[in-house]
Design an enzyme around this catalytic site. Structure first.
Site, short mmCIF file in Angstrom:
data_model
loop_
_atom_site.label_atom_id
_atom_site.label_comp_id
_atom_site.label_asym_id
_atom_site.label_seq_id
_atom_site.Cartn_x
_atom_site.Cartn_y
_atom_site.Cartn_z
N CYS A 141 -7.52 14.46 13.44
CA CYS A 141 -6.37 15.18 12.88
C CYS A 141 -5.70 14.37 11.78
O CYS A 141 -5.46 14.87 10.69
CB CYS A 141 -5.36 15.50 13.97
SG CYS A 141 -6.09 16.42 15.31
N HIS A 142 -5.36 13.13 12.08
CA HIS A 142 -4.65 12.33 11.10
C HIS A 142 -5.27 10.96 10.90
O HIS A 142 -4.64 10.06 10.36
CB HIS A 142 -3.17 12.22 11.46
CG HIS A 142 -2.53 13.57 11.58
ND1 HIS A 142 -2.17 14.12 12.77
CD2 HIS A 142 -2.26 14.51 10.64
CE1 HIS A 142 -1.70 15.32 12.58
NE2 HIS A 142 -1.74 15.60 11.30
N GLY A 143 -6.51 10.79 11.41
CA GLY A 143 -7.27 9.59 11.08
C GLY A 143 -6.86 8.31 11.78
O GLY A 143 -6.73 7.28 11.13
#
Lengths: 442, 185
Positions: free
Chosen positions: B149-151
């Protein structure tokens, strides 16, 4: 205007009887005869459209609640039953779901109108603040409602948004468990979200009444942005009915055509396909995105490399609207007469759309194809992450730097003495060939 | 001194005593009302806390011998996924070598995150500490987990190494009860 004398004369016996006990008919009649600036353009019809949106949402919502079951085992199936088995249920649900999007389209245009014509400035700060309260409640209501179908995107949206609360230092975690009613998003969460989703529209309705009360106390702004002098009121003001009821009625029809196009021809265009998969707490969708109207704020949340900082920035981006009347230092209301500010305003609109676009993209994805630049701090410069940061910086700079400074520094164009002046002084209009030039702008 | 001397008698006058009593009643009644208000609101606030049946689901047992080496099994505990990972010798060696790595946001040694005598078995709540997504197994720059999702990148000890997540994957309270069986909660 509050000093507007009542012209209502009760005719029938029952009207006379009622008027001395509860003057509700007088209230309605006074509302319709309210003197209104005669130069309001179509950007001003969104107030009426928004009222219609709220009524549609409440009416369809009450009906949907008669068929919906707020239980994690049954919620998804009950929504599918509404779509397949309940008589006309598909229509009511699509109207309700797309109605939320229409509501947000209208509210954003309504807010930008207010921003452009300086409708938030004295003496109308209270109208603006109450509007911000309504906007905040709308976001909360839309989020709670989005969770109810208990699809994949619903579930994970709720997971991500409630997790934001957990970012608060120390007290975040207990508050998170309290809000969810358990260690994870579960039945308790769904049940309370349903309860609140049913409640908040009525709270919104109450604040809308206050919003209109404040509007009728301080009087309406207009595209020229000047107060109408006392001696010109008879010439520059027209009764709300029939002039604006008809104008708003025409705008409502156009709006309903747009609305119907979505409902009947592309009802799922504004939703996400993953919400047709039942919620699965053990599998995350590849890319969690909120509804389109939340994307700019979601982008701001992701732009900040710190979790708590992101939450603060996201809420700050909405919170800053509340203090807007005190950030703008200009004494001229309408941006028609503020050429510098007008340019910054249109950049702001572009940036807002840009933030929405970035919010729907993967943060690591490159903006320009496979063009490789260099890594700056924690991401490639050619990535949506950095584009979002650029836009976020402008978003906040617009409120905290540009509005205060430009208001002090710029030289506004001369403002007319009355709202009729820009129309009457226009040579083409005097000859009666072309409609007022000022009406066409912005 | 020329200033008039103010005495207590003079300050109150004929109604002085009554006013004091009335003040007392006002304050006492106000305090009672505030107390009653808080007591009335508390049940409304407290009902939002986890209910008894929700709390009753707080422990589960799981036989870790079901997890093959190099694999993980996801079980559900309190509505959340729990990763039970049987790590290979190479993975353990790598995370132990990183015990003092400079990029640990929340420094913890591998030994602090596992039970003595059961080093291969790592038990963590499978919820990214950023915004709660479920990280994917065996991916990312550190061979542990990666949250798409956001690494956020986690190593094979579940420690956050890169990305926006602020904390290591949470190790729940658990213990080995009999042989390879664990009791979580």
């Amino acid at each position: 205007m509050s000093e507007h004398p009542s012209t209502y004369v009760p005719k029938s016996g029952i009207e006379k009887w009622l008027d001395t006990r509860l003057p509700i008919v007088r209230f309605g009649a006074d509302y319709l005869s309210l003197p209104t600036p005669k130069n309001l353009n179509y950007w001003y019809t969104f107030g009426g459209i928004l009222t219609l949106c709220l009524v549609i949402q409440i009416a369809t919502g009450i009906v949907l609640a008669m068929h919906y079951t707020p239980n994690t085992e049954l919620a998804f199936a009950s929504v599918e039953r509404i779509m397949r088995d309940v008589n006309g249920g598909w229509l009511i649900r699509f109207v309700h779901a797309n109605g939320a999007s229409m509501f947000f389209i209208a509210v954003y245009l309504h807010m930008l109108r207010g921003l452009y014509y300086g409708s938030y400035k004295a003496p109308r700060e209270m109208i603006w603040i109450l509007g911000c309260v309504i906007f905040f409640l709308m976001i909360a209501t839309a989020f709670l409602g989005y969770v109810l179908p208990w699809g994949q995107m619903s579930y994970w949206g709720a997971e991500v948004i409630t997790n934001l609360i957990g970012a608060i230092p120390l007290i975040g975690e207990p508050i998170l468990i309290w809000l969810r009613g358990g260690p994870a998003i579960d039945n308790a969460t769904l049940n309370r979200f349903f309860s609140l989703h049913y409640l908040l529209p009525f709270v919104i309705f109450g604040v809308v009444v206050l919003h209109l009360w404040a509007l009728h106390t301080s009087g309406q702004n207009n595209p020229v942005g000047i107060l109408i002098p006392k001696d010109r009121q008879a010439k520059d003001m027209i009764p709300f009915h029939p002039y604006y009821t008809v104008k708003d009625g025409f705008a409502v029809l156009l709006f309903l055509i747009l609305f119907s196009t979505f409902v009947f021809f592309m009802p799922d265009a504004l939703g996400h396909a993953d919400n047709y998969i039942p919620a699965n707490p053990l599998q995350t969708p590849a890319h969690i995105v909120p509804e389109w109207y939340m994307l700019p704020f979601y982008a701001i949340l992701r732009a900040i490399p710190d979790k708590f900082g992101g939450v603060v920035a996201m809420f700050g981006s909405i919170g800053v609207l509340f203090i807007l009347p005190w950030l703008d230092t200009s004494r001229v209301r309408s941006m028609r007469y503020r050429p510098t500010m007008r340019a910054f305003f249109f950049i702001f609109v572009f940036v807002g759309l840009g933030l929405g676009w970035c919010g729907g993209q993967l943060p690591d994805a490159p903006v320009i194809g496979s063009f490789k630049t260099f890594t700056l701090i924690d991401g490639d410069l050619n990535s949506y992450l950095w584009l979002t940061r650029l836009f976020t910086a402008y978003y906040f700079a617009f409120f905290f730097i540009i509005l205060p400074l430009v208001g002090l520094k710029e030289t506004p164009l001369p403002i007319p003495a009355s709202i009729s002046e820009p129309v009457l002084s226009h040579p083409a209009t005097v000859s009666g060939l072309v409609p007022a030039q000022a009406e066409k702008k912005g | 001194m020329a200033e008039p001397v103010v005495t207590t008698d003079g300050a109150h006058g004929p109604d002085g005593d009554d006013a004091t009593r009335r003040d007392f009643i006002h304050i006492a009644a106000g305090a009672m009302a505030a107390g009653a208000g808080v007591m009335a609101v508390w049940p409304l606030v407290n009902q939002m806390n986890p209910a008894a049946d929700t709390l009753a689901l707080s422990t589960i047992e799981f036989d870790t011998s079901k997890v093959a080496e190099g694999q993980q099994v996801v079980i559900t505990w309190q509505g959340k996924p729990v990763f039970v990972r049987n790590r290979t010798a190479a993975e353990i060696a790598r995370v132990k070598a990183d015990d003092n790595a400079g990029d640990l946001k929340e420094p913890q040694t591998d030994a602090e995150r596992t039970k003595p005598g059961h080093e291969p078995m790592l038990v963590v709540i499978g919820s990214c500490t950023h915004l709660g997504c479920i990280p994917t197994f065996g991916t990312g720059d550190f061979g542990g987990w990666f949250c798409p999702c956001h690494g956020s990148h986690y190593d094979a000890a579940g420690r956050i190494r890169k990305g926006p997540a602020p904390k290591n994957l949470v190790v729940p309270d658990y213990e080995f009860t009999a042989g390879s069986t664990i009791k979580i909660g």
